[in-house]
Design a protein around this motif. Structure first.
Motif, PDB file in Angstrom:
ATOM      1  N   GLU A 261       0.811  -1.209   0.000  1.00 19.22           N
ATOM      2  CA  GLU A 261       0.000   0.000   0.000  1.00 19.22           C
ATOM      3  C   GLU A 261       0.848   1.264   0.000  1.00 19.22           C
ATOM      4  O   GLU A 261       0.512   2.253  -0.638  1.00 19.22           O
ATOM      5  CB  GLU A 261      -0.951   0.001   1.206  1.00 19.22           C
ATOM      6  N   SER A 262       1.956   1.222   0.713  1.00 17.89           N
ATOM      7  CA  SER A 262       2.837   2.393   0.782  1.00 17.89           C
ATOM      8  C   SER A 262       3.401   2.755  -0.586  1.00 17.89           C
ATOM      9  O   SER A 262       3.624   3.930  -0.891  1.00 17.89           O
ATOM     10  CB  SER A 262       3.985   2.138   1.765  1.00 17.89           C
ATOM     11  N   ALA A 263       3.616   1.740  -1.420  1.00 17.82           N
ATOM     12  CA  ALA A 263       4.171   1.976  -2.754  1.00 17.82           C
ATOM     13  C   ALA A 263       3.126   2.494  -3.725  1.00 17.82           C
ATOM     14  O   ALA A 263       3.460   3.050  -4.774  1.00 17.82           O
ATOM     15  CB  ALA A 263       4.786   0.683  -3.299  1.00 17.82           C
ATOM     16  N   LYS A 264       1.831   2.333  -3.375  1.00 19.57           N
ATOM     17  CA  LYS A 264       0.755   2.753  -4.270  1.00 19.57           C
ATOM     18  C   LYS A 264       0.187   4.121  -3.914  1.00 19.57           C
ATOM     19  O   LYS A 264      -0.786   4.566  -4.507  1.00 19.57           O
ATOM     20  CB  LYS A 264      -0.380   1.713  -4.253  1.00 19.57           C
ATOM     21  N   LYS A 265       0.813   4.794  -2.955  1.00 25.18           N
ATOM     22  CA  LYS A 265       0.280   6.086  -2.497  1.00 25.18           C
ATOM     23  C   LYS A 265       0.164   7.101  -3.623  1.00 25.18           C
ATOM     24  O   LYS A 265      -0.850   7.778  -3.779  1.00 25.18           O
ATOM     25  CB  LYS A 265       1.160   6.657  -1.378  1.00 25.18           C
ATOM     26  N   GLU A 266       1.231   7.237  -4.425  1.00 28.11           N
ATOM     27  CA  GLU A 266       1.211   8.220  -5.505  1.00 28.11           C
ATOM     28  C   GLU A 266       0.200   7.851  -6.575  1.00 28.11           C
ATOM     29  O   GLU A 266      -0.249   8.705  -7.336  1.00 28.11           O
ATOM     30  CB  GLU A 266       2.606   8.365  -6.129  1.00 28.11           C
TER      31      GLU A 266
END
Length: 349
Positions: A261-266
């Protein structure tokens, strides 16, 4: 959904519907503020051609008209789905015609010479042409919980909304079968013959394809599938959360690459953006590539790092439709292609 379209979501917060432009007779939608879920309230039968029309959409908004809509304007993919059920729309907006004049993949089997194209790219919608069609209703999908209408420009939404009521079919954070059922209900309310052999056979083929995909996934649990999309500068890896197709495939047992999820923030929670130098971050045996005309197709990707991916070398690349045409007929190949890819796949990553 991924890349170009989803990028707009994070930058603008998605488009909505609304609006005003002078027209003699203005139709208004009736809202059910306390309704939280969809569900058809249509009074029109599958074979009815006249009489009052009522439909509650996925925003909980109920649209009521004195008669079944005849002048329908829709997002291209919605128009294509309705066409499969025998409903011809008068106008469309969204990817409809490619640069070489051919029908866009999202137009399905529609004859694009027989519809008024109000806009072919993002933020393009000719309000004057829309008004001239004397629309009874505008139908689109929505990619967020707020019910914003897909491809209705923010700048002209208020003008557009006053010309006709709108109906939204949600394609946000649910499995593919849910919007397919809603489009089925909508088509029936608009007068489509939902008992026609072509229609019922397509639904049976979809169910058969789902069974096949489930079996293929169960037989190849170690095969990892990655959903990707390409632009000139970046490669996008979609997570299964939020996307109707990927959520459904995962529920059938397909083993997907899942960016954290952290990598999909942008990417607004939809996808992770990778530079082409880092395109090998995730190991995948099959890569499903975005087939929309706004993206670079696999045959046209020249990046050396792409060509070195095990799935690419093995030829285990298949198309993916992040914005599926919501008819059973058009969704059957999505399941069959993935099932066949799994059945034939070798462990390469």
């Amino acid at each position: 959904m991924s890349n170009a379209r989803a990028t707009h979501l994070t930058r603008r917060g998605i488009i909505a519907a609304g609006g005003a432009l002078g027209l003699g007779a203005v139709l208004a939608a009736c809202g059910d503020d306390d309704a939280k879920n969809g569900g058809s309230e249509s009074t029109a039968g599958a074979t009815a051609k006249s009489g009052p029309w009522t439909f509650k959409d996925d925003r909980g908004t109920t649209v009521k008209l004195d008669k079944i809509p005849a002048n329908i304007v829709a997002f291209t993919g919605v128009g294509a789905a309705l066409y499969d059920y025998g409903i011809q729309v008068k106008g469309v907006f969204g990817p409809t015609r490619t640069t070489d004049g051919k029908a866009d993949v999202q137009a399905g089997d529609m004859d694009i010479t027989k519809v008024e194209i109000l806009g072919n790219v993002w933020d393009e919608f000719n309000v004057e042409k829309y008004a001239a069609l004397a629309p009874d209703v505008l139908i689109s999908t929505t990619f967020d919980s707020a019910g914003t209408l897909w491809y209705v420009p923010e700048a002209s939404k208020d003008k557009i909304a006053k010309l006709a009521p709108s109906v939204a079919v949600s394609v946000y954070d649910r499995q593919l079968t849910a919007p397919l059922e809603r489009m089925w209900e909508l088509a029936g309310s608009l007068g489509a013959d939902m008992t026609a052999a072509k229609v019922t056979d397509a639904k049976k083929r979809f169910e058969t394809a789902a069974t096949r995909l489930r079996a293929a996934a169960k037989a190849k649990p170690d095969i990892r599938v990655m959903a990707g999309s390409a632009s000139d500068q970046l490669f996008y890896v979609s997570g299964t959360n939020l996307s109707i197709d990927l959520e459904y495939f995962k529920a059938l047992g397909v083993n997907f690459v899942e960016p954290p999820e952290s990598a999909k923030k942008e990417g607004g929670g939809w996808y992770e953006s990778l530079s082409w130098e880092n395109v090998d971050k995730y190991k995948a045996d099959i890569i499903m590539m975005d087939d929309r005309s706004s993206t670079i197709q696999p045959a046209d990707i020249t990046k050396a790092t792409w060509k070195q991916l095990p799935a690419v070398k093995a030829g285990q690349i298949i198309p993916r439709s992040p914005e599926p045409i919501l008819s059973y007929d058009k969704c059957v190949p999505l399941l069959e292609n993935l099932a066949q890819a799994l059945e034939n796949a070798k462990k390469v990553a």
